[in-house]
Design a protein around this motif. Sequence first.
Motif, mmCIF file in Angstrom:
data_model
loop_
_atom_site.group_PDB
_atom_site.id
_atom_site.type_symbol
_atom_site.label_atom_id
_atom_site.label_comp_id
_atom_site.label_asym_id
_atom_site.label_seq_id
_atom_site.Cartn_x
_atom_site.Cartn_y
_atom_site.Cartn_z
ATOM 1 N N PRO A 35 -19.329 -10.600 -2.390
ATOM 2 C CA PRO A 35 -18.663 -9.509 -1.664
ATOM 3 C C PRO A 35 -19.018 -9.559 -0.185
ATOM 4 N N GLY A 36 -18.083 -9.164 0.635
ATOM 5 C CA GLY A 36 -18.253 -9.255 2.083
ATOM 6 C C GLY A 36 -17.645 -10.514 2.656
ATOM 7 N N SER A 37 -17.364 -11.502 1.799
ATOM 8 C CA SER A 37 -16.752 -12.750 2.257
ATOM 9 C C SER A 37 -15.309 -12.496 2.699
ATOM 10 N N LYS A 38 -14.817 -13.389 3.555
ATOM 11 C CA LYS A 38 -13.468 -13.236 4.094
ATOM 12 C C LYS A 38 -12.460 -13.994 3.220
ATOM 13 N N VAL A 39 -11.482 -13.249 2.712
ATOM 14 C CA VAL A 39 -10.456 -13.808 1.830
ATOM 15 C C VAL A 39 -9.106 -13.732 2.546
ATOM 16 N N LEU A 40 -8.498 -14.883 2.735
ATOM 17 C CA LEU A 40 -7.195 -14.953 3.407
ATOM 18 C C LEU A 40 -6.129 -15.255 2.356
ATOM 19 N N ILE A 41 -5.144 -14.337 2.232
ATOM 20 C CA ILE A 41 -4.130 -14.470 1.184
ATOM 21 C C ILE A 41 -2.758 -14.614 1.825
ATOM 22 N N PHE A 42 -2.082 -15.735 1.504
ATOM 23 C CA PHE A 42 -0.723 -15.973 1.981
ATOM 24 C C PHE A 42 0.247 -15.439 0.933
ATOM 25 N N ILE A 43 1.134 -14.514 1.325
ATOM 26 C CA ILE A 43 2.003 -13.805 0.398
ATOM 27 C C ILE A 43 3.460 -14.178 0.633
ATOM 28 N N GLY A 44 4.105 -14.723 -0.401
ATOM 29 C CA GLY A 44 5.529 -15.001 -0.353
ATOM 30 C C GLY A 44 6.316 -13.828 -0.893
ATOM 31 N N LYS A 45 7.648 -13.978 -0.929
ATOM 32 C CA LYS A 45 8.495 -12.840 -1.285
ATOM 33 C C LYS A 45 8.665 -12.648 -2.791
ATOM 34 N N GLY A 46 8.342 -13.641 -3.590
ATOM 35 C CA GLY A 46 8.565 -13.547 -5.030
ATOM 36 C C GLY A 46 7.426 -12.864 -5.767
ATOM 37 N N ASN A 47 7.514 -12.917 -7.099
ATOM 38 C CA ASN A 47 6.466 -12.315 -7.915
ATOM 39 C C ASN A 47 5.128 -13.026 -7.747
ATOM 40 N N ASN A 48 5.179 -14.290 -7.350
ATOM 41 C CA ASN A 48 3.954 -15.017 -7.030
ATOM 42 C C ASN A 48 3.198 -14.297 -5.916
ATOM 43 N N GLY A 49 3.942 -13.859 -4.902
ATOM 44 C CA GLY A 49 3.343 -13.074 -3.827
ATOM 45 C C GLY A 49 2.839 -11.740 -4.322
ATOM 46 N N GLY A 50 3.563 -11.147 -5.277
ATOM 47 C CA GLY A 50 3.118 -9.884 -5.853
ATOM 48 C C GLY A 50 1.774 -10.013 -6.555
ATOM 49 N N ASP A 51 1.576 -11.133 -7.248
ATOM 50 C CA ASP A 51 0.268 -11.384 -7.877
ATOM 51 C C ASP A 51 -0.829 -11.417 -6.821
ATOM 52 N N GLY A 52 -0.509 -12.029 -5.671
ATOM 53 C CA GLY A 52 -1.477 -12.093 -4.575
ATOM 54 C C GLY A 52 -1.795 -10.723 -4.012
ATOM 55 N N LEU A 53 -0.792 -9.837 -3.968
ATOM 56 C CA LEU A 53 -1.015 -8.477 -3.470
ATOM 57 C C LEU A 53 -1.907 -7.675 -4.409
ATOM 58 N N VAL A 54 -1.714 -7.857 -5.714
ATOM 59 C CA VAL A 54 -2.601 -7.192 -6.683
ATOM 60 C C VAL A 54 -4.029 -7.689 -6.494
ATOM 61 N N ALA A 55 -4.185 -9.010 -6.338
ATOM 62 C CA ALA A 55 -5.524 -9.568 -6.117
ATOM 63 C C ALA A 55 -6.158 -8.981 -4.869
ATOM 64 N N ALA A 56 -5.349 -8.786 -3.830
ATOM 65 C CA ALA A 56 -5.857 -8.212 -2.585
ATOM 66 C C ALA A 56 -6.417 -6.817 -2.818
ATOM 67 N N ARG A 57 -5.695 -6.003 -3.582
ATOM 68 C CA ARG A 57 -6.172 -4.643 -3.883
ATOM 69 C C ARG A 57 -7.529 -4.658 -4.557
ATOM 70 N N TYR A 58 -7.645 -5.475 -5.612
ATOM 71 C CA TYR A 58 -8.902 -5.512 -6.372
ATOM 72 C C TYR A 58 -10.057 -6.053 -5.525
ATOM 73 N N LEU A 59 -9.786 -7.085 -4.750
ATOM 74 C CA LEU A 59 -10.845 -7.661 -3.915
ATOM 75 C C LEU A 59 -11.288 -6.678 -2.837
ATOM 76 N N ASP A 60 -10.343 -5.915 -2.338
ATOM 77 C CA ASP A 60 -10.697 -4.897 -1.343
ATOM 78 C C ASP A 60 -11.628 -3.851 -1.964
ATOM 79 N N THR A 61 -11.334 -3.437 -3.179
ATOM 80 C CA THR A 61 -12.203 -2.444 -3.833
ATOM 81 C C THR A 61 -13.573 -3.017 -4.164
ATOM 82 N N GLU A 62 -13.655 -4.338 -4.295
ATOM 83 C CA GLU A 62 -14.929 -4.984 -4.616
ATOM 84 C C GLU A 62 -15.754 -5.286 -3.366
ATOM 85 N N GLY A 63 -15.247 -4.921 -2.201
ATOM 86 C CA GLY A 63 -16.027 -5.081 -0.975
ATOM 87 C C GLY A 63 -15.790 -6.373 -0.218
ATOM 88 N N TYR A 64 -14.686 -7.079 -0.523
ATOM 89 C CA TYR A 64 -14.355 -8.298 0.213
ATOM 90 C C TYR A 64 -13.545 -7.960 1.467
#
Length: 517
Positions: free
Chosen positions: A44-73
């Motif tokens: 936690p605290g590490s920098k995570v860079l997520i590239f988000i496309g327009k499809g559901n693949n990008g949506g999976d990345g957005l969900v991951a972003a939410r969880y990682l943010d709550t975990e302190g990344y």
Amino acid sequence: MIVLKPAEMRAVDKAAIEAGFPGVMLMEIAGRAVADKVVKFIEPGSKVLIFIGKGNNGGDGLVAARYLDTEGYNVQLILLAGEDSLSDSSLMNYRLCKLRSINTLKIDTIGTDYQEVKNLLAACDIVIDAILGTGISGSIRGRAADLIELINNVDKKVLAVDIPSGISGENGSVLGKAVKATWTLTMAYPKPGLLLYPGRKYCGQIGVVDLTVPEKFVLNEGCSHYTLTCSEALDWLPTREKTGHKGSFGKITVIGGSPGMDGAPVLTGLAALKTGAGLVRLAIPGDTLSISSAYSPELITTPLTKSDNNEPDWNIISKVMADSDMIVAGPGFGRSKTSSEVIKKLISTYHKPLLIDADGLNVIDDIKLLKQRKETLILTPHPGEMARLLDEEIKVIQQDRIKIARQFAVDKQLYLVLKGAATIIALPDGKIYINTTGNEGMATAGSGDTLAGIIAGLLSQGLAPEKAVVLGVYLHGLAGDLAVQDTTSYSLMAGDLIDYIPAAIKKLIAGSGGELK
């Protein structure tokens, strides 16, 4: 394990959603798995860079972003699409990310020099690629291509969501440019493009996320592609009865050998014994008999030809056929008139399982004979031998290995092992298995001879042909993967593969052999 083509995966998703599985729930499970993967590898605290496309693949990345943010990344998004082009589920998750004040850089604000992106890439600890999914076709261009190149130009760990962006999920081809991932988490089932080259070398370590979709939705699609997992391989391994004897574990005859190639049938025979066959006989030309006999005391040898003129001794051949549970024909056999006559006789008159390899394939001048045979027939060609059988160029074979292997196996009603990276196993009913074990060190003389022996050893112990060919290829590759750890890919030899068959079997029993995780 089932392997789904992209269109099949979309149909399964659609059927599941229509049956009551909300699409947003599937996205939630996928994104949470991506976040969990990151948590395993960086603090936690590490920098995570997520590239988000327009499809559901990008949506999976957005969900991951939410969880990682709550975990302190420290999460940073790069959005490659406008909000109006996001799917409903992706848009909902994007808005949730905004509510959490997750930093977002939108593509329309990025300069043509991409300096801001370059700075973020240089500062991050890990990159998540959620740009493009499995449904793309045609060459990748524009901003997506530019960003893929930027990702590949930095020395960072990369986690690809479902498939590295730019790889065809259909066949593994590179669509212009593709992300080179450290890990790939694919959703629900592997896709052919993850397992076939060149796509496979872009994926890194492949993991499969269980989306909890009932398998009935998959089976309704009539899936026909598979890959073998470690647990499945263990289930298929033949049982060894404590009261068994050499006869109950199978008697194999290897027909082959010729001057200068006397070691080939020996490799096949030893591999069969190491895999569990009860007895192996080498039926070889008289002028190589003494040389082959000297290789190993465990192998029985029989002269295949008459001593006075080196012509086939049909009396001996008939006795061999009667006393064998299966025959492997071709290793080191040469392309003589004798070898051609023997192969034709075996195809036409031997009524037990027959495996034809190497020169045995090269002397078949009429493939109509193959279709006339009713008993189990296994062919194990490399691309050059397959090209000769079909009177095609090798590049034609390599362009669509699955299609060619399936058509041949179904038309001739036989089991085809099309060797290479990755080896394709085609069954008479049209099913395809894509092998996941093996390495470049196995591209060495005699490797194919050992594979033939492993398949024969499994078949001789009573394993059904479809399981023997698939498990045989898997074990062969696993033995190579274990051997290369000690020998390196430069020094691996066919004899090493035989030496590591016991280790491969032990690894299966321990439950850790080449599994997709």
